[in-house]
Write an enzyme that holds these catalytic residues in place. Structure first.
Site, PDB file in Angstrom:
ATOM      1  CE1 TYR A  57     -13.536  -5.331  -4.459  1.00 20.70           C
ATOM      2  CE2 TYR A  57     -14.055  -2.610  -4.270  1.00 20.70           C
ATOM      3  CZ  TYR A  57     -13.624  -3.464  -5.062  1.00 20.70           C
ATOM      4  OH  TYR A  57     -13.335  -3.603  -5.838  1.00 20.70           O
ATOM      5  CG  LEU A 212      -0.581   4.252  -5.370  1.00 12.92           C
ATOM      6  CD1 LEU A 212      -0.748   4.531  -3.930  1.00 12.92           C
ATOM      7  CD2 LEU A 212       0.599   5.318  -6.393  1.00 12.92           C
ATOM      8  N   GLY A 213       0.217  -0.231  -8.556  1.00 13.41           N
ATOM      9  CA  GLY A 213       0.356  -1.522  -7.748  1.00 13.41           C
ATOM     10  C   GLY A 213       0.155  -1.990  -6.501  1.00 13.41           C
ATOM     11  N   GLY A 215       0.443  -0.169  -3.985  1.00 15.79           N
ATOM     12  CA  GLY A 215       1.226   0.068  -2.742  1.00 15.79           C
ATOM     13  C   GLY A 215       2.661   0.072  -3.771  1.00 15.79           C
TER      14      GLY A 215
HETATM   15  N1  LIG Z   1     -12.581  -3.610 -10.917  1.00 12.69           N
HETATM   16  C1  LIG Z   1     -11.821  -3.840 -10.012  1.00 12.69           C
HETATM   17  O1  LIG Z   1     -12.167  -5.702 -10.429  1.00 12.69           O
HETATM   18  C2  LIG Z   1     -10.344  -3.587  -9.415  1.00 12.69           C
HETATM   19  C3  LIG Z   1      -9.769  -4.830  -8.237  1.00 12.69           C
HETATM   20  C4  LIG Z   1      -8.824  -3.969  -7.566  1.00 12.69           C
HETATM   21  C5  LIG Z   1      -8.997  -2.879  -6.619  1.00 12.69           C
HETATM   22  N2  LIG Z   1      -9.964  -2.163  -7.112  1.00 12.69           N
HETATM   23  C6  LIG Z   1     -10.303  -0.282  -6.890  1.00 12.69           C
HETATM   24  O2  LIG Z   1      -9.802  -0.204  -6.685  1.00 12.69           O
HETATM   25  C7  LIG Z   1      -8.825   0.190  -5.803  1.00 12.69           C
HETATM   26  C8  LIG Z   1      -7.362   0.683  -6.041  1.00 12.69           C
HETATM   27  O3  LIG Z   1      -7.026  -0.536  -5.631  1.00 12.69           O
HETATM   28  P1  LIG Z   1      -5.876  -0.653  -4.717  1.00 12.69           P
HETATM   29  O4  LIG Z   1      -5.940  -0.803  -3.577  1.00 12.69           O
HETATM   30  O5  LIG Z   1      -5.709  -2.472  -5.740  1.00 12.69           O
HETATM   31  O6  LIG Z   1      -4.851   0.053  -5.438  1.00 12.69           O
HETATM   32  P2  LIG Z   1      -3.482   1.000  -4.985  1.00 12.69           P
HETATM   33  O7  LIG Z   1      -3.818   2.048  -4.982  1.00 12.69           O
HETATM   34  O8  LIG Z   1      -2.672   0.730  -6.173  1.00 12.69           O
HETATM   35  O9  LIG Z   1      -3.141   0.285  -4.058  1.00 12.69           O
HETATM   36  C9  LIG Z   1      -3.746   1.042  -2.943  1.00 12.69           C
HETATM   37  C10 LIG Z   1      -2.503   0.336  -1.568  1.00 12.69           C
HETATM   38  O10 LIG Z   1      -1.351   0.977  -1.374  1.00 12.69           O
HETATM   39  C11 LIG Z   1      -1.248   1.253  -0.741  1.00 12.69           C
HETATM   40  N3  LIG Z   1      -0.208   2.344  -0.147  1.00 12.69           N
HETATM   41  C12 LIG Z   1      -0.920   3.709  -0.592  1.00 12.69           C
HETATM   42  N4  LIG Z   1      -1.066   4.959  -0.323  1.00 12.69           N
HETATM   43  C13 LIG Z   1       0.219   4.353   0.087  1.00 12.69           C
HETATM   44  C14 LIG Z   1       1.763   5.679   0.400  1.00 12.69           C
HETATM   45  N5  LIG Z   1       0.608   6.368   0.076  1.00 12.69           N
HETATM   46  N6  LIG Z   1       2.830   4.871   0.636  1.00 12.69           N
HETATM   47  C15 LIG Z   1       2.587   3.633   1.181  1.00 12.69           C
HETATM   48  N7  LIG Z   1       1.530   2.835   0.242  1.00 12.69           N
HETATM   49  C16 LIG Z   1       0.563   3.079   0.476  1.00 12.69           C
HETATM   50  C17 LIG Z   1      -1.581   0.497   0.512  1.00 12.69           C
HETATM   51  O11 LIG Z   1      -0.842  -0.915   0.315  1.00 12.69           O
HETATM   52  P3  LIG Z   1      -0.960  -1.964   2.293  1.00 12.69           P
HETATM   53  O12 LIG Z   1      -2.646  -1.868   2.501  1.00 12.69           O
HETATM   54  O13 LIG Z   1      -0.773  -2.830   2.135  1.00 12.69           O
HETATM   55  O14 LIG Z   1      -0.517  -0.728   3.215  1.00 12.69           O
HETATM   56  C18 LIG Z   1      -3.193   0.209  -0.207  1.00 12.69           C
HETATM   57  O15 LIG Z   1      -4.011  -0.790   0.252  1.00 12.69           O
HETATM   58  C19 LIG Z   1      -9.993  -0.234  -4.151  1.00 12.69           C
HETATM   59  O16 LIG Z   1      -9.804   0.379  -3.580  1.00 12.69           O
HETATM   60  C20 LIG Z   1     -11.011  -1.114  -5.412  1.00 12.69           C
HETATM   61  O17 LIG Z   1     -11.741  -0.047  -4.947  1.00 12.69           O
HETATM   62  C21 LIG Z   1     -11.228  -2.610  -8.408  1.00 12.69           C
END
Ligand SMILES: NC(=O)c1ccc[n+]([C@@H]2O[C@H](COP(=O)([O-])OP(=O)(O)OC[C@H]3O[C@@H](n4cnc5c(N)ncnc54)[C@H](OP(=O)(O)O)[C@@H]3O)[C@@H](O)[C@H]2O)c1
Length: 340
Positions: A57, A212-213, A215
């Site tokens: 990461y 959250l897809g 975001g």
């Molecule tokens: N195992 C795997 O293959 C894999 C793959 C991906 C992720 N992960 C893990 O899963 C975690 C979460 O993944 P993700 O970041 O893609 O998922 P997510 O929680 O669906 O999306 C997070 C993003 O949503 C937006 N967001 C979050 N809260 C918000 C709010 N209250 N209002 C508006 N926008 C909001 C932000 O985007 P913006 O930055 O665009 O504002 C944030 O970066 C990662 O950090 C990682 O640890 C694992």
């Protein structure tokens, strides 16, 4: 924050896990050091102890920032989960993949970046479709016996592979996978076909990523706000927008955010589930933490389920939906209480 047991273990983790893929800006997006620290502090002050990272990461910066943060804190309070598999700036052919050599090398590098001498939960990151699963489990078990890792877990791998692995581990007396990390959300429900039933069977906790897809399910794009999910991607296509609108209307009913509803939906789905929530801004985290105080009614759950429904495909639909066929089992099946 309440605590839950992670899978078939005695390990207590907070009911939300902090996703840290966006800690650092090495990949051209994400939070700088100060913001990452503020997010970790806010999460820890709310009682959060469960951090999710990976060797790759932000080119290792996520692990480095977590290491800097926890070295100023009580290390033992935190449950650090990291992953191995993806290539981290090396050129040798074994610097990636699920093989034992990469596992051992990657763990040593992660320990240095995390500035700790043990990892609480080590995930295999993505199935490489090459390494025998017994090689993986034996390697993880050796790391556990050496005290470098406490628990084994797995991410992005077919259900049959995980299933074989856990069965083998049980027979061999090795540590089993206690958590399953998969992409799962209202706009990505395909893990309900094989992976989630498998996790339930083995008592594994599901730790959904992108709950959250990315975001999109916060409704930010429909409100014209900016973020990193591209327009017309499968998280923002017509179907995803229809689902997001349903989430937003339930959020309005409850006076909470759409993100809260999207996260709570999976927490009420009837299996052990700890969403990994990402945030790149402190206000996003503050909003998301409020999820633990809300509850959806049965009617709201049904509305969300219906708006986001997908076919189970074969054989799920074949044996689950056809009531006439169930009668062909002898007419008793509708009166049998199912195992929870
Ligand atoms: N195992 C795997 O293959 C894999 C793959 C991906 C992720 N992960 C893990 O899963 C975690 C979460 O993944 P993700 O970041 O893609 O998922 P997510 O929680 O669906 O999306 C997070 C993003 O949503 C937006 N967001 C979050 N809260 C918000 C709010 N209250 N209002 C508006 N926008 C909001 C932000 O985007 P913006 O930055 O665009 O504002 C944030 O970066 C990662 O950090 C990682 O640890 C694992």
């Amino acid at each position: 924050m309440k605590y839950k047991l992670l899978g078939r273990s005695g390990l207590k983790v907070s009911e939300l896990c902090l996703g840290t893929m966006g800690f650092g800006t090495d990949n051209g997006w994400g939070a700088d050091k100060d913001t990452s620290f503020a997010i970790m502090e806010e999460f820890a002050n709310a009682g959060g102890n469960f951090f999710d990272t990976a060797n790759v990461y932000q080119k290792g910066t996520s692990e480095r920032l977590i290491g800097d943060f926890i070295s100023q804190q009580d290390r033992d309070f935190f449950v650090l989960a990291t992953k191995y598999t993806l290539k981290d700036n090396q050129t040798n052919p074994n610097a990636s993949g699920n093989n034992r050599k990469n596992m051992m090398r990657s763990v040593e590098e992660s320990l240095k970046r995390l500035k700790t001498d043990f990892i609480d939960v080590l995930y295999l990151h993505i199935w490489d479709d090459i390494t025998p699963i017994d090689e993986v489990l034996r390697g993880l078990d050796d790391l556990i016996r050496h005290g470098k890792v406490n628990y084994a877990a797995i991410s992005d791998t077919p259900a049959w592979v995980v299933s074989k692995g856990n069965t083998l581990a049980e027979l061999m007396g090795w540590s089993q996978f206690i958590a399953l990390q998969v992409e799962y959300s209202l706009i990505q429900r395909t893990p309900e076909r094989e992976l989630i039933p498998m996790a339930k069977h083995y008592g594994m906790t599901v730790t959904p990523w992108a709950p959250l897809g990315g975001g999109a399910l916060t409704g930010k794009y429909l409100r014209g706000e900016q973020g990193r999910v591209k327009a017309e991607s499968n998280r923002r296509n017509e179907n995803a927008e229809k689902i997001t609108r349903t989430v937003m209307s339930i959020a309005d009913e409850l006076g909470v955010t759409a993100g809260n509803v999207a996260l709570q939906w999976m927490r009420q789905k009837g299996f052990s589930c700890i969403p990994i929530v990402g945030a790149t801004k402190i206000d996003q985290l503050k909003e998301n933490l409020k999820t633990v105080d809300i509850a959806l009614t049965d009617a709201q759950m049904q509305q969300l389920d219906e708006a986001s429904n997908i076919p189970l495909g074969f054989p799920g639909d074949f044996f689950k939906e056809d009531a006439v066929k169930l009668n062909s089992f002898g007419g008793f099946y509708d009166r049998v209480e199912k195992r929870k």
